[in-house]
Design a protein around this motif. Structure first.
Motif, PDB file in Angstrom:
ATOM      1  N   GLY A  47       0.813  -1.214   0.000  1.00 38.77           N
ATOM      2  CA  GLY A  47       0.000   0.000   0.000  1.00 38.77           C
ATOM      3  C   GLY A  47       0.844   1.260   0.000  1.00 38.77           C
ATOM      4  N   VAL A  48       1.944   1.250   0.745  1.00 40.44           N
ATOM      5  CA  VAL A  48       2.838   2.419   0.775  1.00 40.44           C
ATOM      6  C   VAL A  48       3.495   2.604  -0.589  1.00 40.44           C
ATOM      7  CG1 VAL A  48       4.936   3.364   1.801  1.00 40.44           C
ATOM      8  CG2 VAL A  48       3.230   2.292   3.251  1.00 40.44           C
ATOM      9  N   SER A  51       0.960   4.115  -2.884  1.00 41.23           N
ATOM     10  CA  SER A  51       0.777   5.538  -2.578  1.00 41.23           C
ATOM     11  C   SER A  51       1.951   6.363  -3.081  1.00 41.23           C
ATOM     12  CB  SER A  51       0.624   5.735  -1.070  1.00 41.23           C
ATOM     13  OG  SER A  51      -0.605   5.224  -0.641  1.00 41.23           O
ATOM     14  N   LEU A  55       1.453   9.208  -5.799  1.00 47.84           N
ATOM     15  CA  LEU A  55       1.810  10.581  -5.441  1.00 47.84           C
ATOM     16  C   LEU A  55       2.873  11.144  -6.374  1.00 47.84           C
ATOM     17  CD1 LEU A  55       1.043  12.686  -3.337  1.00 47.84           C
ATOM     18  CD2 LEU A  55       2.922  11.856  -1.931  1.00 47.84           C
ATOM     19  N   ASN A  82      -2.936   6.717  -5.446  1.00 49.10           N
ATOM     20  CA  ASN A  82      -2.569   7.108  -4.085  1.00 49.10           C
ATOM     21  C   ASN A  82      -3.682   6.726  -3.106  1.00 49.10           C
ATOM     22  OD1 ASN A  82      -1.436   8.307  -1.829  1.00 49.10           O
ATOM     23  ND2 ASN A  82      -1.943  10.373  -2.454  1.00 49.10           N
ATOM     24  N   LEU A  83      -4.921   7.025  -3.449  1.00 47.55           N
ATOM     25  CA  LEU A  83      -6.044   6.689  -2.568  1.00 47.55           C
ATOM     26  C   LEU A  83      -6.241   5.181  -2.465  1.00 47.55           C
ATOM     27  CD1 LEU A  83      -8.540   9.488  -3.586  1.00 47.55           C
ATOM     28  CD2 LEU A  83      -7.153   9.343  -1.518  1.00 47.55           C
ATOM     29  N   GLY A  85      -3.814   3.023  -2.606  1.00 48.08           N
ATOM     30  CA  GLY A  85      -2.751   2.600  -1.689  1.00 48.08           C
ATOM     31  C   GLY A  85      -3.109   2.866  -0.242  1.00 48.08           C
ATOM     32  N   LEU A  86      -3.765   3.991   0.014  1.00 51.81           N
ATOM     33  CA  LEU A  86      -4.216   4.270   1.380  1.00 51.81           C
ATOM     34  C   LEU A  86      -5.258   3.246   1.826  1.00 51.81           C
ATOM     35  CD1 LEU A  86      -4.476   8.157   1.292  1.00 51.81           C
ATOM     36  CD2 LEU A  86      -2.776   6.776   2.467  1.00 51.81           C
ATOM     37  N   GLN A  89      -3.411   0.123   2.754  1.00 48.05           N
ATOM     38  CA  GLN A  89      -2.776   0.297   4.065  1.00 48.05           C
ATOM     39  C   GLN A  89      -3.801   0.132   5.184  1.00 48.05           C
ATOM     40  OE1 GLN A  89      -0.278   3.826   4.427  1.00 48.05           O
ATOM     41  NE2 GLN A  89      -0.076   3.814   2.202  1.00 48.05           N
TER      42      GLN A  89
END
Length: 110
Positions: A47-48, A51, A55, A82-83, A85-86, A89
């Motif tokens: 996930g990081v 993101s 990003l 990015n969202l 990936g969040l 996470q």
């Protein structure tokens, strides 16, 4: 001058995110501030990394692009990544499903 300081700051932040995500995927290492909450470090690392990639796409082809050409498709796709990936996470901080066990047999001495 201000533009370049913003670009350098963004590059440093995205690089740190990518290094931490890579460490979580390969070594299952999570920074100290997240160790209590993260239950699945590899999923959190993926996930990081998602993101960080999203990003970097958003920033490099969107607001911090050095040219005046407007690209309408890649920056929103980077923000969506990015969202996503969040979201991954967040899933890594929840417990996984417990395996189904066969029902226990109760044999009484009768």
């Amino acid at each position: 001058m201000l533009h370049w300081s913003l670009v350098v700051t963004a590059v440093v932040c995205v690089t740190v995110m990518a290094v931490v995500g890579g460490a979580a995927v390969t070594r299952e290492w999570v920074p100290p501030f997240g160790r209590r909450r993260v239950l699945r470090p590899r999923l959190w690392g993926i996930g990081v990394l998602m993101s960080a990639l999203g990003l970097s796409l958003f920033l490099s082809l969107g607001p911090l692009a050095g040219h005046l050409t407007v690209n309408f498709f890649v920056p929103p796709a980077g923000m969506a990544l990015n969202l996503a990936g969040l979201g991954v996470q967040t899933l890594a901080q929840r417990p996984g499903r417990a395996p189904r066990l066969p029902p226990a047999t109760t044999t009484g001495a009768s």
